[in-house]
Motif scaffolding. Structure first.
Motif, PDB file in Angstrom:
ATOM      1  N   THR A   1       0.834  -1.200   0.000  1.00 51.19           N
ATOM      2  CA  THR A   1       0.000   0.000   0.000  1.00 51.19           C
ATOM      3  C   THR A   1       0.869   1.251   0.000  1.00 51.19           C
ATOM      4  OG1 THR A   1      -1.586  -1.238   1.298  1.00 51.19           O
ATOM      5  CG2 THR A   1      -1.911   1.138   1.168  1.00 51.19           C
TER       6      THR A   1
ATOM      7  N   VAL B   1       0.979   4.222  -2.686  1.00 46.15           N
ATOM      8  CA  VAL B   1       0.759   5.623  -2.321  1.00 46.15           C
ATOM      9  C   VAL B   1       1.914   6.474  -2.833  1.00 46.15           C
ATOM     10  CG1 VAL B   1       0.654   7.227  -0.391  1.00 46.15           C
ATOM     11  CG2 VAL B   1      -0.688   5.155  -0.323  1.00 46.15           C
TER      12      VAL B   1
ATOM     13  N   ASP C   1      -7.260  16.521   7.683  1.00 44.70           N
ATOM     14  CA  ASP C   1      -8.001  17.602   7.023  1.00 44.70           C
ATOM     15  C   ASP C   1      -8.259  18.731   7.998  1.00 44.70           C
ATOM     16  OD1 ASP C   1      -8.041  15.811   5.033  1.00 44.70           O
ATOM     17  OD2 ASP C   1     -10.149  15.281   5.239  1.00 44.70           O
TER      18      ASP C   1
ATOM     19  N   PHE D   1       3.317  14.329   2.656  1.00 40.91           N
ATOM     20  CA  PHE D   1       2.268  13.374   2.270  1.00 40.91           C
ATOM     21  C   PHE D   1       2.665  11.964   2.685  1.00 40.91           C
ATOM     22  CE2 PHE D   1       0.277  16.320  -0.772  1.00 40.91           C
ATOM     23  CZ  PHE D   1      -1.035  15.959  -0.578  1.00 40.91           C
TER      24      PHE D   1
ATOM     25  N   VAL E   1      -1.125   6.794   8.651  1.00 42.63           N
ATOM     26  CA  VAL E   1      -2.447   6.193   8.447  1.00 42.63           C
ATOM     27  C   VAL E   1      -2.331   4.682   8.265  1.00 42.63           C
ATOM     28  CG1 VAL E   1      -4.418   6.082   6.888  1.00 42.63           C
ATOM     29  CG2 VAL E   1      -3.477   8.291   7.537  1.00 42.63           C
ATOM     30  N   VAL E   2      -1.394   4.261   7.398  1.00 45.48           N
ATOM     31  CA  VAL E   2      -1.241   2.828   7.129  1.00 45.48           C
ATOM     32  C   VAL E   2      -0.809   2.089   8.399  1.00 45.48           C
ATOM     33  CG1 VAL E   2       0.137   1.139   5.868  1.00 45.48           C
ATOM     34  CG2 VAL E   2      -0.800   3.098   4.679  1.00 45.48           C
TER      35      VAL E   2
ATOM     36  N   ARG F   1      -3.711   1.764  10.790  1.00 49.27           N
ATOM     37  CA  ARG F   1      -4.681   0.764  10.334  1.00 49.27           C
ATOM     38  C   ARG F   1      -4.173  -0.641  10.620  1.00 49.27           C
ATOM     39  NH1 ARG F   1      -7.611   1.372   4.769  1.00 49.27           N
ATOM     40  NH2 ARG F   1      -8.832  -0.217   5.809  1.00 49.27           N
TER      41      ARG F   1
ATOM     42  N   GLU G   1     -10.367  -8.168  -4.757  1.00 49.10           N
ATOM     43  CA  GLU G   1      -9.092  -7.819  -4.130  1.00 49.10           C
ATOM     44  C   GLU G   1      -8.502  -6.557  -4.759  1.00 49.10           C
ATOM     45  OE1 GLU G   1      -6.764  -8.906  -1.695  1.00 49.10           O
ATOM     46  OE2 GLU G   1      -8.704  -9.548  -0.944  1.00 49.10           O
TER      47      GLU G   1
ATOM     48  N   GLN H   1     -10.460  -3.453  -3.773  1.00 46.88           N
ATOM     49  CA  GLN H   1     -10.257  -3.109  -2.372  1.00 46.88           C
ATOM     50  C   GLN H   1      -8.844  -2.580  -2.105  1.00 46.88           C
ATOM     51  OE1 GLN H   1     -12.751  -2.669  -0.343  1.00 46.88           O
ATOM     52  NE2 GLN H   1     -13.811  -3.278  -2.188  1.00 46.88           N
ATOM     53  N   ARG H   2      -7.860  -3.083  -2.828  1.00 48.04           N
ATOM     54  CA  ARG H   2      -6.496  -2.560  -2.639  1.00 48.04           C
ATOM     55  C   ARG H   2      -6.415  -1.118  -3.137  1.00 48.04           C
ATOM     56  NH1 ARG H   2      -6.021  -6.672  -0.117  1.00 48.04           N
ATOM     57  NH2 ARG H   2      -6.964  -5.150   1.282  1.00 48.04           N
TER      58      ARG H   2
ATOM     59  N   ASP I   1      -7.889   0.933  -0.498  1.00 51.39           N
ATOM     60  CA  ASP I   1      -6.961   1.034   0.627  1.00 51.39           C
ATOM     61  C   ASP I   1      -5.874   2.074   0.361  1.00 51.39           C
ATOM     62  OD1 ASP I   1      -8.134  -0.645   2.324  1.00 51.39           O
ATOM     63  OD2 ASP I   1      -6.683  -2.282   2.168  1.00 51.39           O
ATOM     64  N   VAL I   2      -5.334   2.039  -0.862  1.00 52.39           N
ATOM     65  CA  VAL I   2      -4.273   2.988  -1.209  1.00 52.39           C
ATOM     66  C   VAL I   2      -4.796   4.413  -1.110  1.00 52.39           C
ATOM     67  CG1 VAL I   2      -2.894   3.850  -3.120  1.00 52.39           C
ATOM     68  CG2 VAL I   2      -2.961   1.414  -2.650  1.00 52.39           C
TER      69      VAL I   2
ATOM     70  N   TYR J   1      -7.286   5.483   0.640  1.00 45.97           N
ATOM     71  CA  TYR J   1      -7.527   5.860   2.033  1.00 45.97           C
ATOM     72  C   TYR J   1      -6.246   6.325   2.719  1.00 45.97           C
ATOM     73  CZ  TYR J   1     -12.397   4.722   3.050  1.00 45.97           C
ATOM     74  OH  TYR J   1     -13.749   4.744   3.125  1.00 45.97           O
ATOM     75  N   GLY J   2      -5.110   5.865   2.198  1.00 41.56           N
ATOM     76  CA  GLY J   2      -3.832   6.265   2.790  1.00 41.56           C
ATOM     77  C   GLY J   2      -3.440   7.682   2.435  1.00 41.56           C
ATOM     78  N   VAL J   3      -4.137   8.277   1.467  1.00 40.36           N
ATOM     79  CA  VAL J   3      -3.823   9.655   1.055  1.00 40.36           C
ATOM     80  C   VAL J   3      -4.826  10.580   1.734  1.00 40.36           C
ATOM     81  CG1 VAL J   3      -3.558  11.191  -0.906  1.00 40.36           C
ATOM     82  CG2 VAL J   3      -3.069   8.779  -1.164  1.00 40.36           C
ATOM     83  N   PRO J   4      -4.358  11.556   2.512  1.00 37.33           N
ATOM     84  CA  PRO J   4      -5.294  12.440   3.200  1.00 37.33           C
ATOM     85  C   PRO J   4      -6.132  13.261   2.225  1.00 37.33           C
ATOM     86  CG  PRO J   4      -3.056  13.211   3.440  1.00 37.33           C
ATOM     87  CD  PRO J   4      -2.975  11.862   2.817  1.00 37.33           C
ATOM     88  N   PHE J   5      -7.425  13.380   2.536  1.00 38.68           N
ATOM     89  CA  PHE J   5      -8.408  13.956   1.627  1.00 38.68           C
ATOM     90  C   PHE J   5      -8.074  15.395   1.215  1.00 38.68           C
ATOM     91  CE2 PHE J   5     -12.500  16.356   1.385  1.00 38.68           C
ATOM     92  CZ  PHE J   5     -12.985  15.792   0.219  1.00 38.68           C
ATOM     93  N   LEU J   6      -7.987  16.284   2.176  1.00 38.92           N
ATOM     94  CA  LEU J   6      -7.902  17.700   1.831  1.00 38.92           C
ATOM     95  C   LEU J   6      -6.594  18.074   1.122  1.00 38.92           C
ATOM     96  CD1 LEU J   6      -9.758  20.051   1.936  1.00 38.92           C
ATOM     97  CD2 LEU J   6      -8.803  20.690   4.124  1.00 38.92           C
ATOM     98  N   PRO J   7      -5.417  17.650   1.646  1.00 42.72           N
ATOM     99  CA  PRO J   7      -4.202  17.949   0.888  1.00 42.72           C
ATOM    100  C   PRO J   7      -4.229  17.359  -0.523  1.00 42.72           C
ATOM    101  CG  PRO J   7      -3.656  17.225   3.096  1.00 42.72           C
ATOM    102  CD  PRO J   7      -5.129  17.009   2.942  1.00 42.72           C
ATOM    103  N   PHE J   8      -4.849  16.174  -0.660  1.00 40.77           N
ATOM    104  CA  PHE J   8      -4.966  15.537  -1.971  1.00 40.77           C
ATOM    105  C   PHE J   8      -5.801  16.404  -2.912  1.00 40.77           C
ATOM    106  CE2 PHE J   8      -7.087  12.228  -4.676  1.00 40.77           C
ATOM    107  CZ  PHE J   8      -5.955  11.792  -5.325  1.00 40.77           C
TER     108      PHE J   8
ATOM    109  N   LEU K   1      -4.829  18.202  -6.417  1.00 43.07           N
ATOM    110  CA  LEU K   1      -5.605  18.020  -7.643  1.00 43.07           C
ATOM    111  C   LEU K   1      -6.036  19.364  -8.218  1.00 43.07           C
ATOM    112  CD1 LEU K   1      -7.982  14.964  -7.092  1.00 43.07           C
ATOM    113  CD2 LEU K   1      -6.022  15.151  -8.591  1.00 43.07           C
TER     114      LEU K   1
ATOM    115  N   ASN L   1     -15.969   5.825   0.366  1.00 45.08           N
ATOM    116  CA  ASN L   1     -16.938   5.383   1.374  1.00 45.08           C
ATOM    117  C   ASN L   1     -18.098   4.654   0.722  1.00 45.08           C
ATOM    118  OD1 ASN L   1     -15.622   6.336   3.613  1.00 45.08           O
ATOM    119  ND2 ASN L   1     -16.473   8.388   3.397  1.00 45.08           N
TER     120      ASN L   1
END
Lengths: 330, 252
Positions: free
Chosen positions: A19, A23, A264, A298, A305-306, A309, B86, B89-90, B93-94, B96-103, B107, B129
């Motif tokens: 993962t 990332v 965030d 980042f 986070v990883v 989890r 699989e 879902q992977r 998972d990846v 989810y490892g990136v924070p929303f707002l900075p991402f 973008l 989600n």
């Protein structure tokens, strides 16, 4: 079937590592897709072409993309994060200075949110037919719907500008007039911590509440709760020890994702309160095209986070015996 | 904060109000029932036009997130345990490892700060989600006897999913549609606050950003309060819709 074994742990670690690699790839691609280059911030119009070429060569920005990608992967996995062109310091040193400040603020906020939220969720789920429950739920949803920075402004307005009780900016007093004894410095820091903490917790506790409430509502109808009541146990014991503990399971599961959402919150709250932490760093780094710093920040958050989890998944096998991890991950 | 502090009740003299820019004022002689901003616009007018942006961003981002998340969740759940599941879902998972707002900040910085790009950026991160929740529901639904019966009757997977699984998943998807709209509106306001929004479009977030940029956070409550209240009310309305759907469709 053993629920917890070395093989399971090894597989989880391998997935976490994969993962992180993915990332890193996403990060690399995204940041290279941004227009402009940080080298332009380090050159001036007065420099000759040879000087510009030397700077570009020193930073390796003209190398082929695959070479830069492999170098990035290699350097990050051997702990070399490079040099920040806008901070004029090693990236690792900048992050090491910034991270604890964010962790203090958001560690405290996390604890407060997860102390208040689940408790409120238990009560709202348990007394779901009581008259004040819909009103309390509506009010908490309304609170949850307010932008954090706006709430923060209102708090600063009230407590700093109008009442002058608490400072609304910075992490410590900028030009202190008091003697710098450890106690005075700590008190000063805590006074500066109060408003950011309050504004995060005021909005943040609802998230945990919303997770616990449905679970608690289901638990209130479960057979084991009827049995506990029939045994003549006091209502408090049934609420907190029998139903409550079961309702806490989904919160544990989502805590790692909640951690990502706290990041965030960090971006916004730290900007409002001039709190020199990671959230503000990551946005300014992106906006200043400071790629070495941005991608390291980042990466650090992704690692957090990883890792959390992973820890939670492992802890989960102990916490909830009903969950069977034998076959797949979930 | 800086800004011009006025003596008395904040009303402008006629001479002051004739010349622009004048400080934001409440009880302005112009037709501005909620007062004016630092650029002399009516707060009420900006509020009304801001509703357009907020609704557009909320509904568009939520629809996009659902259009990506729900089919992937159905696919992943119906083929639970296979390589397809699989893989999806992977990927989740990846991300989810990136924070929303900075991402989203990255973008938007890559693609420019137009409303379309903001919507795309928000949708690109908020489908996760939907996907996870729909997958979970689909996994448990495909264990039911009627899905086995449909399979035994020789229906193709596509028809089973569309006719027998999807109708039971839709209420859940509707809950998350409403929640996505709510989070999208909040995210848009936050991006505007960070200076990453289209300046040409009026929105509640950019109103708040303008309050701060002109230094009137502490002395123009008629300008500071309405956008925040409007955001809170609209976002709460979406949350309420989500909870109402949840309550109505809940199986007792």
């Amino acid at each position: 079937m053993t629920r917890f074994s070395a093989a399971y742990l090894a597989r989880r670690l391998a997935v976490a590592y994969a993962t992180l690699l993915a990332v890193m790839t996403v990060l690399f691609a995204l940041l290279r897709a941004m227009p402009g280059s940080f080298v332009s911030a380090m050159t001036t119009p007065g420099m000759t072409a040879a000087q510009v070429a030397r700077v570009r060569a020193a930073w390796g920005v003209d190398d082929p993309l695959w070479m830069r990608y492999l170098r990035f992967l290699y350097n990050y996995q051997t702990g070399h994060f490079g040099w920040s062109p806008t901070m004029h310091a090693p990236v690792a040193a900048v992050l090491a200075r910034r991270l604890p400040r964010t962790l203090v603020l958001f560690g405290a906020a996390f604890l407060c949110c997860y102390a208040v939220g689940p408790l409120a969720g238990m009560l709202l789920g348990w007394y779901r037919d009581a008259r004040p429950t819909p009103l309390a739920l509506a009010v908490s949803l309304l609170v949850y719907a307010t932008p954090v920075f706006w709430v923060a402004w209102l708090l600063v307005w009230l407590f700093d500008d109008a009442l002058e009780w608490l400072p609304g900016r910075h992490m410590v007093t900028q030009f202190p007039s008091f003697a710098a004894t450890p106690l005075a410095v700590a008190a000063d820091f805590l006074r500066h911590l109060a408003l950011p903490l309050l504004s995060v917790v005021l909005v943040g506790w609802v998230g945990a509440m919303l997770l616990v409430r449905p679970a608690m509502r289901d638990a209130a109808r479960a057979d084991y709760v009827h049995l506990a009541r029939a045994k003549g146990l006091p209502e408090r014991t049934v609420l907190f020890k029998h139903a409550g503990r079961n309702a806490l399971v989904p919160v544990t599961a989502s805590a790692a994702i909640a951690l990502a959402f706290l990041v965030d919150g960090a971006v916004v709250t730290e900007t409002v309160f001039s709190w020199p932490g990671m959230g503000r760093l990551i946005v300014t780094a992106v906006l200043n095209r400071d790629y070495p710093l941005a991608q390291a920040a980042f990466f650090l958050i992704a690692v957090l986070v990883v890792a959390s989890r992973l820890c939670l998944d492992v802890a989960y096998t102990y916490l909830d015996p009903r969950i069977d991890f034998g076959g797949g991950e979930r | 904060m800086g800004g011009v502090r006025r003596a008395g009740d904040g009303r402008l003299t006629l001479a002051q109000s004739r010349s622009l820019p004048h400080p934001p004022a409440f009880g302005d002689p112009f037709f501005a029932p909620l007062g004016t901003t630092a650029s002399g616009h009516g707060v009420l007018t900006e509020l009304v036009y801001g509703a357009r942006t907020a609704l557009l961003v909320g509904v568009a981002a939520a629809l996009l997130a659902s259009l990506v998340g729900v089919p992937l969740g159905l696919l992943s759940g119906y083929h639970g345990g296979t390589w397809l599941d699989e893989t999806i879902q992977r990927v989740v998972d990846v991300l989810y490892g990136v924070p929303f707002l900075p991402f989203v900040v990255v973008l938007v910085a890559v693609r420019g700060a137009s409303t379309t790009n903001v919507v795309l950026a928000i949708a690109a991160t908020s489908w996760l989600n939907n996907c996870v929740v729909v997958r979970g529901a689909t996994l448990s639904l495909t264990q039911r006897a009627y899905v086995d019966a449909a399979r035994a009757a020789g229906l193709r997977p596509r028809r089973i999913v569309a006719r027998h699984v999807l109708p039971d998943v839709l209420p859940l998807a509707a809950v998350f549609l409403a929640q996505d709209a709510a989070t999208a509106i909040l995210a848009r306001a936050t991006l505007a606050y960070l200076g990453l929004a289209d300046d040409a479009t009026r929105s509640w977030g950019s109103m708040l950003q303008a309050v701060q940029a002109t230094g009137h956070v502490f002395d123009a409550p008629w300008w500071l309060l309405p956008p925040g209240v409007a955001i809170a009310l609209l976002v709460a309305a979406f949350y309420f819709v989500g909870h109402a759907v949840e309550d109505v469709t809940e199986v007792e």
